[in-house]
Design a protein around this motif. Structure first.
Motif, short mmCIF file in Angstrom:
data_model
loop_
_atom_site.label_atom_id
_atom_site.label_comp_id
_atom_site.label_asym_id
_atom_site.label_seq_id
_atom_site.Cartn_x
_atom_site.Cartn_y
_atom_site.Cartn_z
N TYR A 1 33.56 37.39 57.26
CA TYR A 1 32.51 36.91 56.36
C TYR A 1 31.35 37.89 56.30
O TYR A 1 30.72 38.05 55.24
CB TYR A 1 32.03 35.52 56.80
CG TYR A 1 33.13 34.48 56.75
CD1 TYR A 1 33.55 33.96 55.53
CD2 TYR A 1 33.76 34.06 57.91
CE1 TYR A 1 34.57 33.03 55.47
CE2 TYR A 1 34.78 33.13 57.86
CZ TYR A 1 35.19 32.61 56.65
OH TYR A 1 36.20 31.69 56.58
N ASP A 2 31.03 38.55 57.42
CA ASP A 2 29.97 39.57 57.43
C ASP A 2 30.32 40.71 56.48
O ASP A 2 29.49 41.14 55.67
CB ASP A 2 29.77 40.15 58.83
CG ASP A 2 29.30 39.13 59.85
OD1 ASP A 2 28.60 38.17 59.47
OD2 ASP A 2 29.64 39.30 61.05
N ALA B 1 49.73 46.01 52.61
CA ALA B 1 48.53 45.26 52.23
C ALA B 1 47.36 45.74 53.07
O ALA B 1 47.51 45.95 54.27
CB ALA B 1 48.72 43.77 52.42
N HIS B 2 46.22 45.92 52.44
CA HIS B 2 45.00 46.31 53.15
C HIS B 2 43.80 45.71 52.43
O HIS B 2 43.90 45.27 51.28
CB HIS B 2 44.88 47.83 53.26
CG HIS B 2 44.92 48.54 51.95
ND1 HIS B 2 46.10 48.96 51.37
CD2 HIS B 2 43.95 48.87 51.07
CE1 HIS B 2 45.84 49.54 50.22
NE2 HIS B 2 44.54 49.49 50.01
N ILE B 3 42.68 45.70 53.13
CA ILE B 3 41.44 45.19 52.54
C ILE B 3 41.10 46.04 51.33
O ILE B 3 41.17 47.27 51.38
CB ILE B 3 40.30 45.21 53.58
CG1 ILE B 3 40.62 44.21 54.71
CG2 ILE B 3 38.96 44.90 52.93
CD1 ILE B 3 39.62 44.24 55.85
N GLU B 4 40.73 45.35 50.26
CA GLU B 4 40.39 46.05 49.03
C GLU B 4 39.31 47.10 49.29
O GLU B 4 38.26 46.79 49.85
CB GLU B 4 39.90 45.02 48.01
CG GLU B 4 39.82 45.53 46.60
CD GLU B 4 39.52 44.41 45.63
OE1 GLU B 4 40.36 44.16 44.75
OE2 GLU B 4 38.45 43.79 45.76
N ARG C 1 36.47 41.83 63.64
CA ARG C 1 37.23 40.92 64.50
C ARG C 1 38.27 40.15 63.71
O ARG C 1 38.00 39.67 62.62
CB ARG C 1 36.26 40.01 65.23
CG ARG C 1 35.42 40.83 66.21
CD ARG C 1 34.19 40.18 66.74
NE ARG C 1 34.43 38.86 67.29
CZ ARG C 1 33.46 38.02 67.57
NH1 ARG C 1 32.21 38.34 67.33
NH2 ARG C 1 33.73 36.85 68.07
N GLY C 2 39.45 40.10 64.26
CA GLY C 2 40.55 39.41 63.59
C GLY C 2 41.36 40.31 62.68
O GLY C 2 42.46 39.97 62.29
N GLY C 3 40.78 41.46 62.32
CA GLY C 3 41.48 42.45 61.53
C GLY C 3 42.07 41.92 60.24
O GLY C 3 41.57 40.98 59.63
N MET C 4 43.16 42.54 59.86
CA MET C 4 43.83 42.18 58.62
C MET C 4 44.30 40.72 58.60
O MET C 4 44.13 40.03 57.58
CB MET C 4 45.00 43.13 58.37
CG MET C 4 45.63 43.00 57.03
SD MET C 4 44.41 43.44 55.76
CE MET C 4 45.30 42.93 54.32
N PRO C 5 44.84 40.19 59.71
CA PRO C 5 45.25 38.78 59.68
C PRO C 5 44.10 37.83 59.34
O PRO C 5 44.28 36.89 58.57
CB PRO C 5 45.79 38.54 61.10
CG PRO C 5 46.27 39.88 61.55
CD PRO C 5 45.26 40.84 60.96
N ALA D 1 43.81 35.47 56.09
CA ALA D 1 43.79 34.03 56.37
C ALA D 1 42.75 33.29 55.54
O ALA D 1 42.96 32.13 55.18
CB ALA D 1 43.56 33.78 57.86
N VAL D 2 41.64 33.96 55.23
CA VAL D 2 40.60 33.29 54.44
C VAL D 2 40.74 33.59 52.95
O VAL D 2 39.93 33.14 52.14
CB VAL D 2 39.18 33.63 54.95
CG1 VAL D 2 38.96 33.11 56.35
CG2 VAL D 2 38.90 35.12 54.87
N GLY D 3 41.76 34.35 52.58
CA GLY D 3 42.05 34.58 51.17
C GLY D 3 41.21 35.64 50.49
O GLY D 3 41.11 35.65 49.26
N PHE D 4 40.60 36.54 51.25
CA PHE D 4 39.82 37.61 50.64
C PHE D 4 40.76 38.63 50.01
O PHE D 4 41.92 38.74 50.39
CB PHE D 4 38.90 38.27 51.67
CG PHE D 4 37.75 37.41 52.11
CD1 PHE D 4 37.22 36.41 51.30
CD2 PHE D 4 37.16 37.60 53.35
CE1 PHE D 4 36.16 35.63 51.70
CE2 PHE D 4 36.09 36.83 53.77
CZ PHE D 4 35.58 35.85 52.95
N PRO D 5 40.27 39.42 49.03
CA PRO D 5 41.15 40.31 48.26
C PRO D 5 41.79 41.43 49.08
O PRO D 5 41.13 42.04 49.93
CB PRO D 5 40.23 40.89 47.19
CG PRO D 5 38.85 40.54 47.55
CD PRO D 5 38.88 39.47 48.59
N VAL D 6 43.05 41.65 48.79
CA VAL D 6 43.80 42.75 49.41
C VAL D 6 44.41 43.60 48.30
O VAL D 6 44.59 43.15 47.17
CB VAL D 6 44.90 42.25 50.37
CG1 VAL D 6 44.29 41.47 51.53
CG2 VAL D 6 45.92 41.40 49.64
#
Length: 124
Positions: A20-21, A47-50, A103-107, A111-116
Protein backbone atom coordinates in the motif's frame (compact mmCIF):
# COMPACT_ATOMS: atom_id res chain seq x y z
CA UNK A 1 -1.43 32.67 4.27
CA UNK A 2 1.19 29.94 3.92
CA UNK A 3 0.28 27.54 1.16
CA UNK A 4 3.24 25.25 1.68
CA UNK A 5 1.74 23.84 4.84
CA UNK A 6 -1.36 22.84 2.89
CA UNK A 7 0.36 21.08 -0.01
CA UNK A 8 0.15 17.31 0.46
CA UNK A 9 3.32 15.29 0.08
CA UNK A 10 3.85 11.70 -0.99
CA UNK A 11 4.44 9.08 1.70
CA UNK A 12 8.08 9.01 2.81
CA UNK A 13 10.39 6.14 1.93
CA UNK A 14 10.88 3.74 4.83
CA UNK A 15 13.42 0.91 5.21
CA UNK A 16 10.52 -1.55 4.96
CA UNK A 17 7.33 -0.79 3.06
CA UNK A 18 4.12 -2.63 2.41
CA UNK A 19 2.41 -2.78 -0.97
CA UNK A 20 0.00 0.00 0.00
CA UNK A 21 2.93 2.36 0.69
CA UNK A 22 4.37 1.76 -2.78
CA UNK A 23 0.97 2.02 -4.48
CA UNK A 24 0.30 5.34 -2.73
CA UNK A 25 3.66 6.62 -3.94
CA UNK A 26 2.92 5.50 -7.51
CA UNK A 27 -0.54 7.06 -7.41
CA UNK A 28 1.06 10.34 -6.37
CA UNK A 29 2.38 10.75 -9.92
CA UNK A 30 5.93 11.38 -11.05
CA UNK A 31 7.17 9.55 -7.98
CA UNK A 32 10.94 9.80 -8.67
CA UNK A 33 11.58 6.21 -7.66
CA UNK A 34 12.70 2.94 -9.18
CA UNK A 35 11.09 -0.43 -8.47
CA UNK A 36 13.60 -3.28 -8.69
CA UNK A 37 12.54 -6.91 -9.14
CA UNK A 38 15.40 -9.20 -8.05
CA UNK A 39 13.74 -12.48 -9.08
CA UNK A 40 15.15 -14.37 -12.05
CA UNK A 41 14.14 -13.22 -15.53
CA UNK A 42 11.61 -16.01 -16.27
CA UNK A 43 9.71 -15.06 -13.08
CA UNK A 44 9.94 -11.38 -13.99
CA UNK A 45 8.65 -12.08 -17.51
CA UNK A 46 5.75 -14.13 -16.17
CA UNK A 47 4.50 -11.17 -14.08
CA UNK A 48 6.01 -8.17 -12.32
CA UNK A 49 4.88 -4.95 -10.70
CA UNK A 50 3.91 -2.44 -13.35
CA UNK A 51 6.95 -0.28 -14.11
CA UNK A 52 9.48 -2.50 -12.32
CA UNK A 53 12.89 -3.21 -13.79
CA UNK A 54 14.54 -6.62 -13.73
CA UNK A 55 17.84 -6.80 -11.85
CA UNK A 56 18.35 -10.40 -10.70
CA UNK A 57 20.31 -10.69 -7.47
CA UNK A 58 23.45 -12.05 -9.19
CA UNK A 59 23.86 -8.84 -11.23
CA UNK A 60 22.01 -6.41 -8.99
CA UNK A 61 24.78 -4.23 -7.60
CA UNK A 62 26.78 -3.96 -10.83
CA UNK A 63 23.68 -3.02 -12.83
CA UNK A 64 22.35 -0.61 -10.22
CA UNK A 65 25.69 1.22 -9.96
CA UNK A 66 25.70 1.73 -13.73
CA UNK A 67 22.12 2.95 -14.16
CA UNK A 68 20.93 4.47 -10.87
CA UNK A 69 21.97 7.43 -8.74
CA UNK A 70 22.99 6.59 -5.17
CA UNK A 71 20.33 9.01 -3.84
CA UNK A 72 17.45 7.57 -5.89
CA UNK A 73 14.49 6.11 -3.96
CA UNK A 74 14.54 2.36 -4.58
CA UNK A 75 11.82 -0.15 -3.78
CA UNK A 76 13.21 -3.68 -3.95
CA UNK A 77 11.22 -6.89 -4.05
CA UNK A 78 11.67 -10.57 -4.70
CA UNK A 79 9.52 -13.58 -4.20
CA UNK A 80 10.20 -13.80 -0.45
CA UNK A 81 11.02 -11.27 2.26
CA UNK A 82 14.36 -13.05 2.78
CA UNK A 83 15.32 -12.64 -0.89
CA UNK A 84 14.26 -8.99 -0.72
CA UNK A 85 16.25 -8.32 2.48
CA UNK A 86 19.42 -9.80 1.01
CA UNK A 87 19.11 -7.66 -2.12
CA UNK A 88 18.38 -4.50 -0.12
CA UNK A 89 21.41 -5.13 2.10
CA UNK A 90 23.61 -5.49 -0.99
CA UNK A 91 22.37 -2.17 -2.35
CA UNK A 92 22.89 -0.39 0.98
CA UNK A 93 26.42 -1.82 1.26
CA UNK A 94 27.13 -0.55 -2.28
CA UNK A 95 26.24 2.98 -1.14
CA UNK A 96 22.60 3.41 -2.10
CA UNK A 97 21.03 5.70 0.47
CA UNK A 98 17.26 5.26 0.00
CA UNK A 99 16.39 1.58 -0.21
CA UNK A 100 13.05 0.14 0.88
CA UNK A 101 12.22 -3.55 1.14
CA UNK A 102 8.76 -4.28 -0.24
CA UNK A 103 7.36 -6.71 2.32
CA UNK A 104 5.46 -9.62 0.87
CA UNK A 105 7.02 -9.06 -2.54
CA UNK A 106 5.22 -10.07 -5.68
CA UNK A 107 2.77 -12.41 -3.90
CA UNK A 108 1.52 -9.54 -1.69
CA UNK A 109 1.22 -7.17 -4.67
CA UNK A 110 -0.83 -9.70 -6.63
CA UNK A 111 -2.94 -10.68 -3.59
CA UNK A 112 -4.42 -7.18 -3.33
CA UNK A 113 -5.00 -6.94 -7.09
CA UNK A 114 -2.56 -4.15 -7.92
CA UNK A 115 -1.47 -3.90 -11.60
CA UNK A 116 1.10 -6.28 -13.01
CA UNK A 117 2.79 -6.51 -16.38
CA UNK A 118 3.83 -9.60 -18.29
CA UNK A 119 6.36 -10.00 -21.09
CA UNK A 120 3.46 -10.67 -23.46
CA UNK A 121 1.72 -7.43 -22.48
CA UNK A 122 4.92 -5.43 -22.94
CA UNK A 123 5.66 -6.97 -26.35
CA UNK A 124 2.15 -6.25 -27.65
Amino acid sequence: MRLFGLIPTPPPLRPKSNVYDLKARLDWGEPALTIIDVRDRPEFNAAHIEGAVSMPTAELVDTALIYLELERDLYVYGYTDEETAIAAAQLRTAGFLNVSELRGGMPAWKAVGFPVETARAIAA
